[in-house]
Each structure stands twice: as C-alpha cells, then as structure tokens.
Design a protein around this motif. Sequence first.
Motif, PDB file in Angstrom:
ATOM      1  N   ASP B 202     -24.307  52.747  25.315  1.00 25.28           N
ATOM      2  CA  ASP B 202     -24.536  51.316  25.077  1.00 25.28           C
ATOM      3  C   ASP B 202     -25.824  50.849  25.741  1.00 25.28           C
ATOM      4  O   ASP B 202     -26.588  50.083  25.158  1.00 25.28           O
ATOM      5  CB  ASP B 202     -23.348  50.492  25.605  1.00 25.28           C
ATOM      6  N   ILE B 205     -28.692  52.034  23.679  1.00 27.71           N
ATOM      7  CA  ILE B 205     -28.920  51.235  22.471  1.00 27.71           C
ATOM      8  C   ILE B 205     -29.591  49.916  22.830  1.00 27.71           C
ATOM      9  O   ILE B 205     -30.501  49.459  22.153  1.00 27.71           O
ATOM     10  CB  ILE B 205     -27.580  51.000  21.738  1.00 27.71           C
ATOM     11  N   THR B 206     -29.140  49.297  23.934  1.00 27.13           N
ATOM     12  CA  THR B 206     -29.727  48.020  24.336  1.00 27.13           C
ATOM     13  C   THR B 206     -31.176  48.170  24.752  1.00 27.13           C
ATOM     14  O   THR B 206     -32.033  47.359  24.406  1.00 27.13           O
ATOM     15  CB  THR B 206     -28.960  47.443  25.552  1.00 27.13           C
ATOM     16  N   LEU B 230     -27.455  55.082  15.103  1.00 30.39           N
ATOM     17  CA  LEU B 230     -26.121  54.523  14.856  1.00 30.39           C
ATOM     18  C   LEU B 230     -25.731  54.647  13.395  1.00 30.39           C
ATOM     19  O   LEU B 230     -24.588  54.965  13.061  1.00 30.39           O
ATOM     20  CB  LEU B 230     -26.097  53.050  15.267  1.00 30.39           C
ATOM     21  N   ALA B 246     -19.357  52.307  16.387  1.00 29.09           N
ATOM     22  CA  ALA B 246     -20.774  52.410  16.037  1.00 29.09           C
ATOM     23  C   ALA B 246     -21.208  51.228  15.179  1.00 29.09           C
ATOM     24  O   ALA B 246     -22.295  50.675  15.359  1.00 29.09           O
ATOM     25  CB  ALA B 246     -21.051  53.715  15.304  1.00 29.09           C
ATOM     26  N   LYS B 249     -21.681  48.282  17.322  1.00 27.43           N
ATOM     27  CA  LYS B 249     -22.886  48.434  18.122  1.00 27.43           C
ATOM     28  C   LYS B 249     -24.126  48.119  17.294  1.00 27.43           C
ATOM     29  O   LYS B 249     -25.078  47.525  17.774  1.00 27.43           O
ATOM     30  CB  LYS B 249     -22.991  49.864  18.668  1.00 27.43           C
ATOM     31  N   ARG B 250     -24.082  48.532  16.001  1.00 22.72           N
ATOM     32  CA  ARG B 250     -25.211  48.274  15.134  1.00 22.72           C
ATOM     33  C   ARG B 250     -25.403  46.771  14.919  1.00 22.72           C
ATOM     34  O   ARG B 250     -26.501  46.271  14.839  1.00 22.72           O
ATOM     35  CB  ARG B 250     -24.990  48.951  13.788  1.00 22.72           C
ATOM     36  N   GLY B 252     -24.955  44.642  17.020  1.00 26.43           N
ATOM     37  CA  GLY B 252     -25.604  44.130  18.215  1.00 26.43           C
ATOM     38  C   GLY B 252     -27.119  44.260  18.149  1.00 26.43           C
ATOM     39  O   GLY B 252     -27.832  43.667  18.944  1.00 26.43           O
ATOM     40  N   ALA B 330     -23.652  40.640  16.082  1.00 26.09           N
ATOM     41  CA  ALA B 330     -22.411  40.823  16.848  1.00 26.09           C
ATOM     42  C   ALA B 330     -21.905  39.487  17.380  1.00 26.09           C
ATOM     43  O   ALA B 330     -20.713  39.179  17.287  1.00 26.09           O
ATOM     44  CB  ALA B 330     -22.658  41.790  18.002  1.00 26.09           C
TER      45      ALA B 330
END
Lengths: 265, 384
Positions: B202, B205-206, B230, B246, B249-250, B252, B330
Amino acid sequence: MSLGLEDPYARTDTVVTEQRPPGSRTAQWRRYLGVPALLALVCVGVVVFVAFADLDDVERRLLTFDGLRTATLVHLELVGLSTLLVIVLAVPLGILVSRPWARRLTPVVVGLGNIAQSVPSLGVIVLFAILFAPGFGGAVVALVVYAFLPILRNTIVGLQQIDPFVVESARGMGMSSNRVLREIELPLAVPVILAGVRTAAVIGVGTATIGALTNAGGLGSVVYGGIVQSRTPVIVVASILTAVLALLVDHVLGVAENVLRPRGL
Amino acid sequence: MPAMIELEQLTKHYPGRSAPAVDSLDLTIAEGEIVILVGPSGCGKTTTLKMINRIIEPSSGIIRLQGEDVTRANPDHLRRRIGYVIQQVGLFPHQTIGRNITTVPRLLGWSQQRIDDRLDELMHLVGMDPGTYRDRYPKELSGGQRQRVGVARALAADPPVMLMDEPFGALDPISRERLQNEFLRLQEEIRKTIVFVTHDIDEAITMGDRIAILREGSTVAQYDTPETVLAAPADDFVREFIGSGAALKRLGLARVRDVELGQWPTSPIGSGREAALRALASSEHGSVLLLDDRRRPLRWVRADELEQPGSLERLGVEVRGTVEPTTTLAHALDAMVGSRVGAVVVVDGSGALLGTVDMRVIMAAVDTMRTDAHEQDREEVPSR
C-alpha cells in the motif's frame, strides 16, 4: 560496576539534563562538594588523633605528619601514574580491536586482560618487582597490568554499545571511518570508558598498598610498619587514610564522568 | 527522462551462503522519479538499496550514477552526493538537531553563513521551526519529528538522489500517513530521484511513480507504474503479493476528474414542483436533484416525496458530502456508499454541480483502467 552501566552518577545526571529544575545547579554543587567535605572531616579527625592521642614512642615514630603526607602523596602518584599509563595504552588498544577488520582479535585481547586480572594482586606485584627492579617503578608496572582490563574492556564495550544505525547513517552520509570514530564513536563511548577508568583507579588505590612489600612506598608501608610492630592505632590510621583516598578518587572521577559526558545523552 | 541510476548485472554474494542475496539485477531509474523496491522480507531489496551507495559493496556488476561508473569511486565522496534515510533514522544523539542536519554541508566545507541559511531553509521545508528545534537534542523529539530531521539531513547538500530504507516503517499509522503525504508534497518541489524500499504494497502504491516488485534474489517480477501493476499483474507472484483489494487500491489512484461523470435529473428549486416532476419523468432515476440559482446542489427529492404537500425547501434530504474533481475514486466510492441515493455529487471550486458518481461510473472507470493497462502492457514488451 565494572562496566559502569549501573552507575549512580549516570542516573542523577540524566535527570538533571532532562528536566533542569530551577536551582539544579546548586543541588549539583551540593552533591559535588558533599563527599569531599565529609572526607575532609574524617581527615581532621585523623589529624586530631595523631596530634593529641596518647601514643607510645614506636607509634609516634611511625605516625608523623611528614611521614603520612609523603606516604599519601607517593600512594597517589602510584595510582595516578599507573592509571594514566593504562589510559594511554588500553584505550587505543580497545579502539584498535573494535575496528571491523580486527573484530576477531577482540576475544584474544580481552582474554589476556582477564588472565592479568585474575592473577592475585600480590603475585603480580611481587612478580614485577622480581622482573623489574623492586620499588616504585616495578609497582607502577604491576598496577598497569592489574588495571589494564577494566579500561580495555570498557573501551571495547563503550564502542560496541553504540547504536549501529548511528554509525551506518554517519557512513552513509560520507563520513570517513576515522571521522566517524573521532566525531561519533569516541564521544558516545566516553561515559563507559570513564566508568572503566574510575573502576581501575579505585581498585588501584587498594592494590597499591601491597606495593609496600616491594619497597614502593605509599600508605601500605605505614600499614606494614604497624603490622610488624603490632601497633593497631598505626594500622587503623593508615587504613582510614587509604579508604579516604579511594573514596576521594571515586568521587572526583564520578564528577569527571558527569562533566565530560556529552550533552544529549 | 534521462536515467539517473543504472544498475547492471548487480550481484551480492554473502560468504557462507549458496544463493546470492542479489542476483544479476538490471534496473534503470529515471531522473525525478520515486521508484519503490517492494517485496517480501529476505528478497534482497534492502541489500540492493545499500549497494547503490555502497554501504554494502557489490560482489560484481556496475553502478552508474548520472552516467558515471561509480562502482570503484571513493565511497565517501559518492555518498555525499546521495541522501540516505533509514528506518532507525540514526541521528547523532550527542549533537543538536542543527548540527545533525548540517553534517554533509560541513563535510563539504561550506561557509558558516551558507550552512546557517541552508539549515533554516531545510527546517522550514520539513515543517520544523528552527528557533524552537535547532538547539534541541534528538532524544527530546518524537519519532515523527526525528524522521523529519532525518529527511532534512539527507537533503542538506541538495543531492540529486535519495535512498530511503523503510523511512516511515517505525512510525504509528497516523504519523506515517502524515509524513507520506508531506513527503509527496515536498517531492513536488524538490523533484529528487528517489529509491525507496518498503515491504508494504500500500505504501508502494501511494508513494511510487514506479514500483519494482522483487522476488528472492532481488529478481524483478514486475517494474511498472502502480496503476499498471494493479490492473495487469505480470504473474501469480505479483498478484499474490498485491493481495486482495487490488481493485479498491486502484480506485485510490484514480481521481474523479479522470472519469466520465454521470448526469442526474436536476431542477432549479425556484422553478417549483411541476418542473421537478417533469425532470424526473424524463429520466430513469427515482429522484431529482434540486439546485439553487447558482447551480449549487441543495436537496435530493424522490418522486413520492414530490407528491407530498409543503415547500420544496423541506422535501427530501439535504445534499451532504460532495466531492471535488481532485478527490480519489476510493473516497468518492466511500461517500457514495454512505449516501441515501447511491450517488455522490461532484462540485467545482465554487460549489456548482459538475455531475455525479454512482456505481455505473465506478464500474466504467475500473473497466477503462483494466483495458488501458493491458494495452500499455502490450506496447511496452519487454516492460522495462
């Protein structure tokens, strides 16, 4: 005690630097001067006893102010000189065997130090009096051997206890290894090294009395004079002075630890 | 973008171990990007990072910095060109914050005036007041403040490259998120090339412009943007490492401005009940959005509520929790799920209606992302 990690001075100092309550300076001075004042009082008592007590001729001969002063000074010289020599020898050696390329030597060196210290002090002193000349010089060499381990070991431990990430970040910023040693490792090891010096010096005060056997002088000669002549007051006076000396050395080096400890620790 | 760091066939063998910790790694890191090395523990990501500034010396291979082979260069001089931040921070406990931060400038022999000016600038940059903190000692700071000092110290001589080894890993979740966001904002200004190690997908990704997912021996399983990783995981290892969620998360990563907004029936509140009913009748939605005279959304009203007596201002429910174009999908999804009508209103800076996000919009966005990623994947083979 030998590592100095449980040292009472360390605790009080941390409190002072962290909280800095008003008037803490006075409190600190009171603590710094309290012990010497008490020891001075004991010395005055000894002087009064020597001057006014009902002593016989033998005791008078053994307990003169001049003789006691010389004995005390010689005793201090024995301890001071040997401790200084040990610092000059053991601290660099401790640094050397703590370098990454010499790590394998560390147990060997510490082992040798252990052997030197586990031989009875009487044996060391007599041995070195035989090897060298009896007297002051031989006793100093013997005391050096005897005090070597505490300072060596504390130098090694002092360097090893440093957070490895502090060293890593220093190296990672491009400080050379010598610079890291000078600016980071040694300052951070100072409190532990000084604790070792203090231990060594205090043990030295006691051990130096045995130097009398090899004619090294010091308060030990007065004690042995008393033993040979069976004069208890002489033994007691010299023993008290030795104890005062040990406490004073301990206190002065304790203050030095406080003063020399880097801020922020 | 020109390459800032190039690793060629980089290998690290530790004595007494048969498998290399890092096995012939090839990796190119472009200038100004945050590249995240992420992988399970023991995959060699930290060893890889520490070989770039040669805290760990490589067994073989080449490291190039700005095109220059630095594999044999003086490591101390090399390190002064590379900022270094580690999880444990490693501040010098016996030195003040000011002295800690100015370590590298002092090594480089800057003038005192320049050092003092830079110190003030850096402390402001990481949000610490120089007057308050300059003369304090590290033990007087919280964990988050210490890591800020760590970052300032790494930036001190303005190095083009920063290496960061789980820099926020030891912080509590709240401080971690705050420092991550602050750091991303800072990076907008400073535009450094950053290699960042984490085990937390995470965080990867951020924080990442690009993610290198590593498996054992520091072998690259996939090296791509977070969106592509992702949407189109290269293999089962990557898929498993990303774990569940996933798709969420995408969301986001995508923002409301990137998707086609839905249109909801609207009616100006001043035009009255009839206009609202007409607007509702011409759409398949069950409710109408009432706007004020500057097109700002006021209330959601259902058809059956329009039948009830009373002023329009009191019918239905108030519009709450609007989102803006810069909001992530998100967050929009979260607001949507929480709303009565299953949609969230998007407004511009002045509060005027732009459109709505509902489930169909989200699903369409997910679909597009998946297709994009696959197409990009096909174009970019091999994907480095």
